[in-house]
Design a protein around this motif. Sequence first.
Motif, PDB file in Angstrom:
ATOM      1  N   ASN A 297      -4.683   9.641 -10.301  1.00  0.00           N
ATOM      2  CA  ASN A 297      -3.254   9.867 -10.110  1.00  0.00           C
ATOM      3  C   ASN A 297      -3.064  10.635  -8.821  1.00  0.00           C
ATOM      4  OD1 ASN A 297      -0.526  10.024 -10.448  1.00  0.00           O
ATOM      5  ND2 ASN A 297      -0.588  11.426 -12.171  1.00  0.00           N
ATOM      6  N   PRO A 298      -2.472  10.081  -7.781  1.00  0.00           N
ATOM      7  CA  PRO A 298      -1.986   8.721  -7.641  1.00  0.00           C
ATOM      8  C   PRO A 298      -3.149   7.739  -7.515  1.00  0.00           C
ATOM      9  CG  PRO A 298      -1.726   9.878  -5.573  1.00  0.00           C
ATOM     10  CD  PRO A 298      -2.229  10.878  -6.579  1.00  0.00           C
ATOM     11  N   ALA A 299      -2.868   6.476  -7.753  1.00  0.00           N
ATOM     12  CA  ALA A 299      -3.903   5.454  -7.734  1.00  0.00           C
ATOM     13  C   ALA A 299      -4.593   5.421  -6.372  1.00  0.00           C
ATOM     14  CB  ALA A 299      -3.302   4.089  -8.038  1.00  0.00           C
ATOM     15  N   THR A 300      -5.905   5.180  -6.393  1.00  0.00           N
ATOM     16  CA  THR A 300      -6.689   5.135  -5.164  1.00  0.00           C
ATOM     17  C   THR A 300      -6.730   3.699  -4.663  1.00  0.00           C
ATOM     18  OG1 THR A 300      -8.045   6.907  -6.028  1.00  0.00           O
ATOM     19  CG2 THR A 300      -8.920   5.696  -4.150  1.00  0.00           C
ATOM     20  N   ILE A 301      -6.278   3.509  -3.425  1.00  0.00           N
ATOM     21  CA  ILE A 301      -6.292   2.189  -2.810  1.00  0.00           C
ATOM     22  C   ILE A 301      -7.074   2.293  -1.510  1.00  0.00           C
ATOM     23  CG2 ILE A 301      -4.921   0.307  -1.862  1.00  0.00           C
ATOM     24  CD1 ILE A 301      -2.586   1.403  -3.573  1.00  0.00           C
ATOM     25  N   VAL A 302      -8.142   1.524  -1.412  1.00  0.00           N
ATOM     26  CA  VAL A 302      -8.916   1.429  -0.177  1.00  0.00           C
ATOM     27  C   VAL A 302      -8.759  -0.001   0.298  1.00  0.00           C
ATOM     28  CG1 VAL A 302     -11.205   1.612   0.864  1.00  0.00           C
ATOM     29  CG2 VAL A 302     -10.547   3.147  -1.002  1.00  0.00           C
ATOM     30  N   LEU A 303      -8.171  -0.181   1.469  1.00  0.00           N
ATOM     31  CA  LEU A 303      -7.831  -1.518   1.933  1.00  0.00           C
ATOM     32  C   LEU A 303      -8.112  -1.636   3.421  1.00  0.00           C
ATOM     33  CD1 LEU A 303      -6.403  -4.236   1.148  1.00  0.00           C
ATOM     34  CD2 LEU A 303      -4.298  -3.172   1.910  1.00  0.00           C
ATOM     35  N   ASP A 304      -8.750  -2.729   3.810  1.00  0.00           N
ATOM     36  CA  ASP A 304      -8.919  -3.033   5.227  1.00  0.00           C
ATOM     37  C   ASP A 304      -7.648  -3.768   5.655  1.00  0.00           C
ATOM     38  OD1 ASP A 304      -9.609  -3.838   7.759  1.00  0.00           O
ATOM     39  OD2 ASP A 304     -11.620  -4.519   7.211  1.00  0.00           O
ATOM     40  N   ALA A 305      -6.706  -3.017   6.226  1.00  0.00           N
ATOM     41  CA  ALA A 305      -5.386  -3.553   6.539  1.00  0.00           C
ATOM     42  C   ALA A 305      -5.457  -4.676   7.576  1.00  0.00           C
ATOM     43  CB  ALA A 305      -4.475  -2.438   7.032  1.00  0.00           C
TER      44      ALA A 305
ATOM     45  N   ILE B  44     -11.618  -7.429   0.608  1.00  0.00           N
ATOM     46  CA  ILE B  44     -10.904  -6.667   1.635  1.00  0.00           C
ATOM     47  C   ILE B  44     -10.540  -5.252   1.189  1.00  0.00           C
ATOM     48  CG2 ILE B  44     -10.025  -8.687   2.828  1.00  0.00           C
ATOM     49  CD1 ILE B  44      -7.373  -8.307   1.390  1.00  0.00           C
ATOM     50  N   GLY B  45     -10.889  -4.888  -0.054  1.00  0.00           N
ATOM     51  CA  GLY B  45     -10.583  -3.525  -0.485  1.00  0.00           C
ATOM     52  C   GLY B  45     -10.852  -3.312  -1.952  1.00  0.00           C
ATOM     53  N   SER B  46     -10.390  -2.154  -2.435  1.00  0.00           N
ATOM     54  CA  SER B  46     -10.526  -1.831  -3.848  1.00  0.00           C
ATOM     55  C   SER B  46      -9.300  -1.051  -4.304  1.00  0.00           C
ATOM     56  CB  SER B  46     -11.797  -1.020  -4.107  1.00  0.00           C
ATOM     57  OG  SER B  46     -11.709   0.229  -3.457  1.00  0.00           O
TER      58      SER B  46
ATOM     59  N   ASP C  82       2.941   8.917   4.192  1.00  0.00           N
ATOM     60  CA  ASP C  82       1.867   9.886   3.986  1.00  0.00           C
ATOM     61  C   ASP C  82       2.426  11.218   3.491  1.00  0.00           C
ATOM     62  OD1 ASP C  82       0.052   7.991   4.758  1.00  0.00           O
ATOM     63  OD2 ASP C  82      -0.192   8.767   6.805  1.00  0.00           O
ATOM     64  N   ALA C  83       3.597  11.605   4.001  1.00  0.00           N
ATOM     65  CA  ALA C  83       4.223  12.847   3.550  1.00  0.00           C
ATOM     66  C   ALA C  83       4.614  12.754   2.076  1.00  0.00           C
ATOM     67  CB  ALA C  83       5.447  13.167   4.400  1.00  0.00           C
ATOM     68  N   LYS C  84       5.138  11.605   1.666  1.00  0.00           N
ATOM     69  CA  LYS C  84       5.503  11.416   0.257  1.00  0.00           C
ATOM     70  C   LYS C  84       4.278  11.494  -0.644  1.00  0.00           C
ATOM     71  CE  LYS C  84       9.583   8.454   0.777  1.00  0.00           C
ATOM     72  NZ  LYS C  84      10.110   7.104   0.579  1.00  0.00           N
ATOM     73  N   VAL C  85       3.184  10.857  -0.230  1.00  0.00           N
ATOM     74  CA  VAL C  85       1.955  10.863  -1.028  1.00  0.00           C
ATOM     75  C   VAL C  85       1.400  12.283  -1.112  1.00  0.00           C
ATOM     76  CG1 VAL C  85      -0.436  10.048  -1.117  1.00  0.00           C
ATOM     77  CG2 VAL C  85       1.399   8.453  -0.582  1.00  0.00           C
ATOM     78  N   ALA C  86       1.414  13.003   0.009  1.00  0.00           N
ATOM     79  CA  ALA C  86       0.921  14.382   0.009  1.00  0.00           C
ATOM     80  C   ALA C  86       1.788  15.263  -0.893  1.00  0.00           C
ATOM     81  CB  ALA C  86       0.898  14.938   1.423  1.00  0.00           C
ATOM     82  N   ALA C  87       3.109  15.043  -0.853  1.00  0.00           N
ATOM     83  CA  ALA C  87       4.015  15.816  -1.702  1.00  0.00           C
ATOM     84  C   ALA C  87       3.742  15.524  -3.179  1.00  0.00           C
ATOM     85  CB  ALA C  87       5.462  15.499  -1.367  1.00  0.00           C
ATOM     86  N   LYS C  88       3.467  14.266  -3.500  1.00  0.00           N
ATOM     87  CA  LYS C  88       3.173  13.916  -4.887  1.00  0.00           C
ATOM     88  C   LYS C  88       1.873  14.591  -5.337  1.00  0.00           C
ATOM     89  CE  LYS C  88       2.529  10.245  -8.181  1.00  0.00           C
ATOM     90  NZ  LYS C  88       2.530   8.830  -8.482  1.00  0.00           N
ATOM     91  N   LYS C  89       0.851  14.544  -4.487  1.00  0.00           N
ATOM     92  CA  LYS C  89      -0.420  15.177  -4.842  1.00  0.00           C
ATOM     93  C   LYS C  89      -0.240  16.675  -5.019  1.00  0.00           C
ATOM     94  CE  LYS C  89      -3.605  11.911  -2.712  1.00  0.00           C
ATOM     95  NZ  LYS C  89      -4.610  11.702  -1.654  1.00  0.00           N
ATOM     96  N   GLN C  90       0.535  17.291  -4.120  1.00  0.00           N
ATOM     97  CA  GLN C  90       0.777  18.721  -4.209  1.00  0.00           C
ATOM     98  C   GLN C  90       1.560  19.045  -5.482  1.00  0.00           C
ATOM     99  OE1 GLN C  90       3.087  20.333  -1.004  1.00  0.00           O
ATOM    100  NE2 GLN C  90       2.290  22.401  -1.313  1.00  0.00           N
TER     101      GLN C  90
END
Length: 176
Positions: free
Chosen positions: A45-53, A37-39, A111-119
């Motif tokens: 960094n941050p960890a990559t999560i691909v998931l069929d929710a 169902i995913g990987s 999504d905003a938190k993840v984008a802020a972390k990446k930035q």
Amino acid sequence: MAVKIRLQRHGKKNFAFFHIVVADSRSPRDGRYIEQIGSYNPNTNPATIVLDADKALAWLNVGAQPTLVCRRLLSYEGVLLKKHLEGGVAKGALTQEQADKKFADWKSEHDAKVAAKKQGLSKDAASKAKAALEAEAKKNQERAEAIAKKQAEAIAAAAAAEAEAAAEEAPAETEA
């Protein structure tokens, strides 16, 4: 049959990545599985999560039990929140529209938190690169000054040696 949502290890030594699979709890870790169902790649960094929710939610609804790490991954992706909200809709505590709105609000915040972390990570990397470049420029300047100083000392020593040699030759000529 007890069904688990768990990780299946792939990759090389000290550089693993994982497939998120639904498997019988009695099968080996990297053995047979029912559905992938995913990987999950913890090396980025941050960890990559691909998931069929949707598939993950369907398996949770029929009784599949996630392992601890998979529970965290499902929570990070919002699958457990969606299941919780669906339970509230089934009990009549929420309407479907309210549940969808709550999930959309959570998803946009997440999504905003993840984008802020990446930035933040990219800014940090840029500042580290700039600091390294400044340190290198400072070190090069110090080296250039040291070389110039050595050359000036060598020139002064050569001039002093020439002056001394000329001074020794001048009295020798007057004696003759």
